[in-house]
Structures are given as structure tokens and as C-alpha cells.
Design a protein around this motif. Structure first.
Motif, short mmCIF file in Angstrom:
data_model
loop_
_atom_site.label_atom_id
_atom_site.label_comp_id
_atom_site.label_asym_id
_atom_site.label_seq_id
_atom_site.Cartn_x
_atom_site.Cartn_y
_atom_site.Cartn_z
N ILE A 31 5.22 -14.00 -2.01
CA ILE A 31 6.65 -13.66 -2.06
C ILE A 31 6.77 -12.65 -1.44
CG2 ILE A 31 6.03 -12.53 -4.19
CD1 ILE A 31 8.91 -13.43 -5.27
N VAL A 32 8.04 -12.63 -0.78
CA VAL A 32 8.65 -11.49 0.28
C VAL A 32 9.57 -10.55 -0.82
CG1 VAL A 32 9.95 -10.53 2.17
CG2 VAL A 32 8.41 -12.54 2.38
N SER B 286 0.05 -1.34 13.10
CA SER B 286 -0.33 -0.26 12.30
C SER B 286 0.91 0.81 12.24
CB SER B 286 -1.43 0.57 13.10
OG SER B 286 -2.02 1.87 12.43
N ARG B 287 1.08 1.12 11.11
CA ARG B 287 2.17 1.85 10.54
C ARG B 287 1.85 3.18 9.72
NH1 ARG B 287 4.06 0.17 14.59
NH2 ARG B 287 5.82 -1.09 14.80
N PRO B 288 2.50 4.45 9.86
CA PRO B 288 2.20 5.52 8.88
C PRO B 288 2.71 4.95 7.57
CG PRO B 288 3.46 6.24 10.75
CD PRO B 288 3.32 5.04 10.90
N GLU B 289 1.78 5.02 6.68
CA GLU B 289 2.17 4.60 5.12
C GLU B 289 3.29 5.08 4.50
OE1 GLU B 289 0.04 5.62 1.78
OE2 GLU B 289 0.61 7.41 1.90
N THR B 290 3.80 6.08 5.05
CA THR B 290 5.21 6.69 4.58
C THR B 290 6.40 5.83 5.17
OG1 THR B 290 5.22 8.09 6.31
CG2 THR B 290 4.36 8.91 4.13
N HIS B 291 6.17 5.02 5.96
CA HIS B 291 7.45 4.06 6.59
C HIS B 291 7.93 3.12 5.34
CE1 HIS B 291 7.03 4.17 11.17
NE2 HIS B 291 6.89 5.74 10.49
N LYS B 292 9.24 2.98 5.40
CA LYS B 292 9.73 2.26 4.19
C LYS B 292 9.98 0.78 4.64
CE LYS B 292 10.50 5.68 1.19
NZ LYS B 292 10.08 5.76 0.02
N LEU B 293 9.25 -0.23 4.17
CA LEU B 293 9.26 -1.56 4.59
C LEU B 293 9.44 -2.68 3.47
CD1 LEU B 293 6.28 -1.59 7.42
CD2 LEU B 293 8.87 -1.35 7.87
N ASN B 294 9.96 -4.10 3.85
CA ASN B 294 9.51 -5.13 2.81
C ASN B 294 8.00 -5.21 2.87
OD1 ASN B 294 12.52 -7.04 3.70
ND2 ASN B 294 12.64 -5.03 3.01
N PHE B 295 7.67 -6.03 1.71
CA PHE B 295 6.43 -6.29 1.70
C PHE B 295 5.84 -7.65 1.02
CE2 PHE B 295 8.15 -3.63 -1.58
CZ PHE B 295 7.73 -4.33 -3.01
N ILE B 296 4.99 -8.12 0.87
CA ILE B 296 4.52 -9.33 0.66
C ILE B 296 3.46 -9.12 -0.66
CG2 ILE B 296 3.39 -11.69 1.14
CD1 ILE B 296 4.13 -11.20 4.14
N CYS B 297 3.90 -9.85 -1.64
CA CYS B 297 2.80 -9.84 -2.91
C CYS B 297 2.23 -11.21 -2.94
CB CYS B 297 3.63 -9.54 -4.37
SG CYS B 297 4.59 -7.90 -4.31
N ARG B 298 1.16 -11.35 -3.70
CA ARG B 298 0.60 -12.53 -4.09
C ARG B 298 0.85 -12.72 -5.53
NH1 ARG B 298 -4.90 -12.02 -5.63
NH2 ARG B 298 -6.09 -10.11 -4.94
N ASN B 299 1.11 -14.12 -5.88
CA ASN B 299 1.37 -14.21 -7.32
C ASN B 299 0.03 -14.71 -8.10
OD1 ASN B 299 3.97 -13.78 -7.45
ND2 ASN B 299 4.72 -15.66 -6.61
N TYR B 300 -1.02 -15.16 -7.55
CA TYR B 300 -2.28 -15.52 -7.92
C TYR B 300 -3.58 -15.00 -7.42
CZ TYR B 300 0.77 -19.30 -9.63
OH TYR B 300 1.80 -19.94 -10.21
#
Length: 368
Positions: free
Chosen positions: A252-253, A354-368
């Protein structure tokens, strides 16, 4: 009958196949029109069932625990035709001969390195691919559909071609197989079917003789009498109030702009984890959902260790399968002023950056 050759650009050896995540399917034993079933699935789960491959098809059939004539899935006819690869690869490259595609035919042959459309009922030799051996030339004349079935049963699928370099290597392989000047089936086909969840999945599992037509009045249903293969049904007539199968995405995005650490915390609190992409199959699933993002890149569960000089997945696996954009993903990342984390582009080739971890981005979670 068949010759094979390792084809390194098409087939990436995987050092881990531990994660082969499929959708979760739910059989709903209530007779509904297709539109009603779609509404139910969108309210309770993600959508009517989408199928990416035969593994998904097997899982879908397992979810149906009662005898049935047919059950709705999420495939619907439209008035717009699009090209797809049988394997589900995105169509990033086309190499039509002059004047092609010139007719309403819907299947593709390669001849002397260039592509032409052909009647899917014509019979030609064909090229399969196999994760172990690479390209496989099958010196038997079959229709496109029969060739597809043969490749899926004995290898993986009909061959896909993703760029000019792969096309040239395929042409050389065909010439070395002593079929110079002959037409050979590849995995490119055209149809006007679309999944309810707007997935790019090009997997089709029609029974013999289907689809009889492709209009926006038709929907696909799985028939028990044809070993789980698909037939078309009118979606809005009384006798076609059918049970149906929903799916829940395992990816899920999240359309929130968070740092990598904040995204990791969010996924672990609300789902399971940030997604790990440990195979080409999982990369395709990421490509299907990442188009929903509102940022130019989307966080993955990919992290760089400055102490060890390696990239790793938050699930604990090392990075085996890789899809880095050029210049990204090196072991000697600049750790100043902040640690680097991995993201996937939401457009273009959807490679990793590759991006600095402080950048603000959307992200993908997994449900299972």
C-alpha cells in the motif's frame, strides 16, 4: 525440439527467493451483479480480484471453498486496446517494422529483428524464457495462445524484450537457432481488457474459445467447469448475479511525506513494515502501486550501513536482487551529513535511487 541459451540481461539470478508475496484473496458467497461486487470489494477490501500470474490464480482458486458455476473477478472489457507482455513486464520498448502494426491482429512475431502483428491463430515457432537456462527456442509450430501455454507449463512464459540491446541479442539467438528469415512468436499481445483496480497486470487465463468478444458490456468470470479458466459474461443481466472474489493488496502506498525513519515507524505501527524488494516479481508489484504516489520518489525498506559499507533490507535480508538507477546504490555512500536510504522512482523506469534519510517522501508499506 527446444534449444536454450543463457541470456544475462533478461534473467537475474536471485540469491534469495524467500519473499514471493501474493495478494490475499477472499471468496464472497453472495450472488451480485459485477458492479455490486466491485462496490462491495472496494468497501471491505481493496477491489475485485486481480491476477498477476499462475501462482495468484492457484491461490484464488483455493479461496473458493464451495461448488460454483462461475465467480466474478476484476477484469472488464473496454473500448481501448493496449499492448502487453504475456509475462507482465512493462512495455518500455517497441521495435515495429515499417508500417507496423498495420492491422487489427493482436499477437506479435519477430523477423530479422523487427516486429510485426500476426493473427493469433497462425502457427509459428516461438521463444520461451526460463530463469535457469535463459532463452529457449521451441521448434514447434503453434498458435500464439498454445505457445503461451507451452511456455508457462514448461518454462516461465513467452519472451519479453525490454530494450534495443535485448532485441539484438534475441535476434542473434534466433539466427543461431537456424531460423533466419522466419517469423517467431514473442510475448507481446494486444487486448482491450482492464483490471478494476487499474493494475498493469497482463496475465490472462482464458479457456479455449474465449474471449468471444471484447466490449465494455463484458466482464471476466472464473469457471469451475473449465479448471478455473476464464469466460466472459454480461455484467448486468439477472442470471449473472454471481459470487465473487475480492483481493486485499499486500502493498500500500501511503501518501504522506515523511522521512525514512518516520515512514518505517508508521508502517510498523499501522501495517507490518516498509516493503523489501527481494525479487523481480516484487519489483513488478511495486511498479503497479507506486504510480499512486504524489512524490517523485517513494521510500522502500532499504538502508545503507555506514559502518559496514553495505545496503540491506529492514526485514533482515541483504540486497541480492538489485534495480538501481545508474550512479546509485554504491557501497561507498556519502554518510555526511545524514545516512542514506533507498527509494523507488514513481515515474520513468521506476528504478531505485539513494536519498538522504531526512528527505520527505511517500512510502510503501506491506500488509502481510
Amino acid at each position: 525440439m527446444a534449444q536454450s541459451l543463457y541470456f544475462p540481461l533478461l534473467f537475474i539470478a536471485l540469491c534469495s527467493i524467500s519473499e514471493c508475496v501474493q495478494r490475499q484473496y477472499y471468496f464472497i458467497n453472495e450472488g451480485k451483479y459485477w458492479i455490486e461486487a466491485q462496490r462491495y470489494c472496494r468497501e471491505k477490501y481493496t477491489d475485485l480480484a486481480t491476477v498477476d500470474n499462475m501462482n495468484d490464480m492457484i491461490e484464488l482458486n483455493k479461496s473458493v471453498e464451495v461448488n460454483y458455476e462461475a465467480v466474478w473477478i476484476g477484469l472488464q472489457g473496454t473500448n481501448v486496446s493496449n499492448w502487453h507482455w504475456s509475462s507482465g513486464d512493462p512495455v518500455l520498448f517497441l521495435n515495429w517494422a515499417s508500417g507496423q502494426p498495420y492491422s487489427g491482429d493482436n499477437c506479435t512475431v519477430i523477423k530479422n529483428g523487427q516486429w510485426s502483428v500476426g493473427a493469433c491463430t497462425a502457427t509459428w515457432t516461438f521463444i520461451c524464457y526460463n530463469m535457469s537456462t535463459g532463452l529457449v527456442f521451441v521448434n514447434m509450430n503453434m498458435t500464439w495462445r498454445d505457445a503461451q501455454s507451452y511456455c508457462r507449463q514448461n518454462h516461465i512464459d513467452l519472451v519479453s524484450v525490454r530494450n534495443q540491446n535485448e532485441n539484438q541479442q534475441l535476434e542473434k539467438f534466433i539466427n543461431d537457432s537456424q531460423t533466419f528469415g522466419s517469423s517467431v512468436w514473442i510475448g507481446l499481445f494486444r487486448d482491450s481488457w482492464q483490471w478494476s483496480d487499474q493494475s498493469n497486470s497482463s496475465f490472462r487465463y482464458w479457456r479455449t474459445g474465449e474471449p468471444r468478444s471484447q466490449t465494455n458490456n463484458h466482464r471476466a468470470a472464473v469457471e469451475q467447469t473449465s479448471q478455473g479458466q476464464w469466460s466472459i459474461y454480461m455484467y448486468n443481466i439477472e442470471k449473472n448475479r454471481l459470487p465473487f472474489v475480492c483481493h486485499e493488496d499486500k502493498l500500500i502506498v501511503i501518501q504522506q511525506n515523511l522521512s525514512w525513519s518516520e515512514a518505517l515507524r508508521y508502517c510498523r505501527q499501522n501495517h507490518v513494515d516498509l516493503v523489501s524488494v527481494q525479487s523481480e516479481e516484487m519489483q513488478y508489484k511495486v511498479m503497479n502501486v507506486v504510480k499512486l504516489a504524489s512524490t517523485e520518489a517513494v521510500w522502500l525498506g532499504l538502508r545503507h550501513s555506514c559502518a559496514l559499507g553495505i545496503w540491506f533490507w529492514v526485514c533482515g535480508e541483504t540486497v541480492c536482487y538489485q534495480n538501481w538507477a545508474p550512479g546509485n546504490g554504491t557501497s561507498e555512500e556519502d554518510c555526511e551529513p545524514t545516512v542514506r536510504s533507498g527509494s523507488v522512482q514513481s515515474g520513468g523506469d521506476q528504478t531505485w535511487i539513494s536519498r538522504p534519510e531526512t528527505h520527505k517522501l511517500n512510502f510503501i508499506c506491506r500488509n502481510y
